[in-house]
Write a protein that holds these residues in place. Structure first.
Motif, mmCIF file in Angstrom:
data_model
loop_
_atom_site.group_PDB
_atom_site.id
_atom_site.type_symbol
_atom_site.label_atom_id
_atom_site.label_comp_id
_atom_site.label_asym_id
_atom_site.label_seq_id
_atom_site.Cartn_x
_atom_site.Cartn_y
_atom_site.Cartn_z
ATOM 1 N N TRP A 195 0.764 -1.075 0.075
ATOM 2 C CA TRP A 195 0.051 -0.052 -0.212
ATOM 3 C C TRP A 195 0.828 1.185 -0.143
ATOM 4 O O TRP A 195 1.749 1.360 0.707
ATOM 5 N N THR A 196 0.606 2.167 -0.818
ATOM 6 C CA THR A 196 1.190 3.539 -0.878
ATOM 7 C C THR A 196 0.060 4.490 -0.548
ATOM 8 O O THR A 196 -0.825 4.730 -1.264
ATOM 9 N N VAL A 197 0.022 5.290 0.669
ATOM 10 C CA VAL A 197 -1.006 6.338 0.792
ATOM 11 C C VAL A 197 -0.574 7.390 0.035
ATOM 12 O O VAL A 197 0.433 7.957 0.340
ATOM 13 N N THR A 198 -1.392 8.089 -0.865
ATOM 14 C CA THR A 198 -1.344 8.878 -1.656
ATOM 15 C C THR A 198 -1.836 10.296 -1.171
ATOM 16 O O THR A 198 -1.528 11.428 -1.561
ATOM 17 N N ALA A 199 -2.771 10.441 -0.255
ATOM 18 C CA ALA A 199 -3.395 11.578 0.596
ATOM 19 C C ALA A 199 -3.966 11.011 1.712
ATOM 20 O O ALA A 199 -4.536 9.937 1.988
ATOM 21 N N ASP A 203 -4.666 4.659 9.720
ATOM 22 C CA ASP A 203 -4.315 3.833 11.018
ATOM 23 C C ASP A 203 -4.527 2.489 10.467
ATOM 24 O O ASP A 203 -5.448 1.986 10.347
ATOM 25 N N VAL A 204 -3.330 1.691 10.515
ATOM 26 C CA VAL A 204 -3.245 0.366 9.980
ATOM 27 C C VAL A 204 -2.987 -0.514 11.089
ATOM 28 O O VAL A 204 -1.502 -0.349 11.793
ATOM 29 N N THR A 205 -3.630 -1.535 11.353
ATOM 30 C CA THR A 205 -3.535 -2.667 12.478
ATOM 31 C C THR A 205 -3.423 -3.932 12.012
ATOM 32 O O THR A 205 -4.017 -4.521 11.296
ATOM 33 N N CYS A 206 -1.947 -4.653 11.954
ATOM 34 C CA CYS A 206 -1.684 -5.909 11.378
ATOM 35 C C CYS A 206 -1.058 -6.744 12.470
ATOM 36 O O CYS A 206 -0.084 -6.217 13.323
ATOM 37 N N THR A 210 -0.520 -1.344 15.777
ATOM 38 C CA THR A 210 -1.010 -0.187 14.798
ATOM 39 C C THR A 210 -0.153 0.905 14.547
ATOM 40 O O THR A 210 0.870 1.192 15.376
ATOM 41 N N GLU A 211 0.069 1.160 13.181
ATOM 42 C CA GLU A 211 1.038 2.411 12.685
ATOM 43 C C GLU A 211 0.122 3.245 12.034
ATOM 44 O O GLU A 211 -1.018 3.047 11.359
ATOM 45 N N LYS A 212 0.591 4.593 12.262
ATOM 46 C CA LYS A 212 -0.205 5.716 11.328
ATOM 47 C C LYS A 212 0.787 5.806 10.205
ATOM 48 O O LYS A 212 1.957 6.126 10.266
ATOM 49 N N ILE A 213 0.129 5.898 9.032
ATOM 50 C CA ILE A 213 0.807 6.073 7.672
ATOM 51 C C ILE A 213 0.200 7.420 7.083
ATOM 52 O O ILE A 213 -0.904 7.409 6.775
ATOM 53 N N THR A 218 4.677 4.231 2.297
ATOM 54 C CA THR A 218 4.124 2.995 1.987
ATOM 55 C C THR A 218 4.569 1.960 3.059
ATOM 56 O O THR A 218 5.403 1.863 3.864
ATOM 57 N N PHE A 219 3.427 1.086 2.840
ATOM 58 C CA PHE A 219 3.528 -0.079 3.910
ATOM 59 C C PHE A 219 3.082 -1.488 3.271
ATOM 60 O O PHE A 219 2.317 -1.521 2.319
#
Length: 262
Positions: A195-199, A203-206, A210-213, A218-219
């Protein structure tokens, strides 16, 4: 050794669901059935199938909690395109679309409600003449998304880009748009996703972490690990994955295809 017949014995959580799948989509018939047990057969060279409910006392104690997994039940057929079309029109769960390998194997896969993978295979004829043509020059393919490629859910909007149905052979890519406050369900994907955040921010929990992207980052989400995505503010992302990835949701049976990736 003289083998008179072949039988595949599968231990599953839901015998009735697999029995219905094999009888409805693959032409099997019930030869014998009882509570937690079904014996299925066909009138051709396909192996007979025995379905046993996990936990059954007829199994040795060390096998009772095991379930059919990590195997592929392959059926070699003729007219594979017609079979794939028949099954798709019947609503069968096709989890890997029809593809052709460089060594002459054409194949596609279904996945039954208990996760049993059934693979249809057709091989090029042995006497097929070798290709003597000049190597083809493959042109770049440009894909323009349309309204038909958009899937709306209560949690996000997915726009399909590259996919087997739109010209790719190995990868699927799509965009995800989420409004502020939207949260996707907890789920598992069978393939790695990038995943690449473009805008905005996600908050991604895996696997419990949890990470704030933020936009520009990219994650990578590993396969077969529980994940959940939340948008604290409006956000968009670009996603890439192998085209045969499927999803599963805790507490529900079977797997689900990703329509925007097919």
């Amino acid at each position: 050794m003289n083998v008179t017949t072949s039988t595949l014995s599968l231990t599953v959580a839901d015998v009735d669901a697999s029995r219905e799948f094999f009888c409805t989509h693959l032409g099997y018939q019930v030869a014998m059935a009882a509570d937690g047990f079904a014996s299925l057969t066909r009138g051709d060279a396909a192996a007979d199938i025995v379905l046993l409910r996990s936990g059954s006392e007829v199994l040795p104690p060390e096998q009772r909690d095991r379930q059919a997994t990590g195997l592929i039940f392959a059926l070699t057929v003729t007219g594979i395109e017609a079979e794939e079309r028949r099954l798709r029109e019947a609503g069968a769960p096709i989890t890997m679309p029809l593809r052709e390998e460089p060594w002459g194997e054409r194949l596609f896969q279904l996945t039954d409600p208990n996760g049993i993978i059934v693979q249809f295979v057709e091989w090029a004829a042995p006497d097929e003449p070798a290709q003597t043509e000049e190597p083809k020059e493959f042109a770049m393919l440009v894909i323009t998304p349309t309204a038909e490629n958009v899937t709306e859910s209560p949690n996000a909007r997915m726009t399909g880009l590259a996919a087997p149905s739109r010209g790719s052979t190995e990868l699927s890519t799509w965009t995800v748009a989420m409004e502020a406050g939207q949260t996707g369900p907890e789920h598992v994907i069978s393939r790695e996703q990038v995943w690449t955040v473009t805008a905005g921010v996600l908050d991604v929990t895996c696997d419990g972490r949890t990470e704030k992207i933020s936009a520009g980052q990219t994650f990578v989400l590993p396969p077969d690990v529980l994940r959940q995505i939340h948008a604290p503010q409006a956000a968009e992302a670009h996603v890439a994955m192998r085209a045969d990835g499927v999803a599963s949701v805790p507490g529900t049976e079977g797997t689900r295809i990703l329509p925007w990736a097919q």
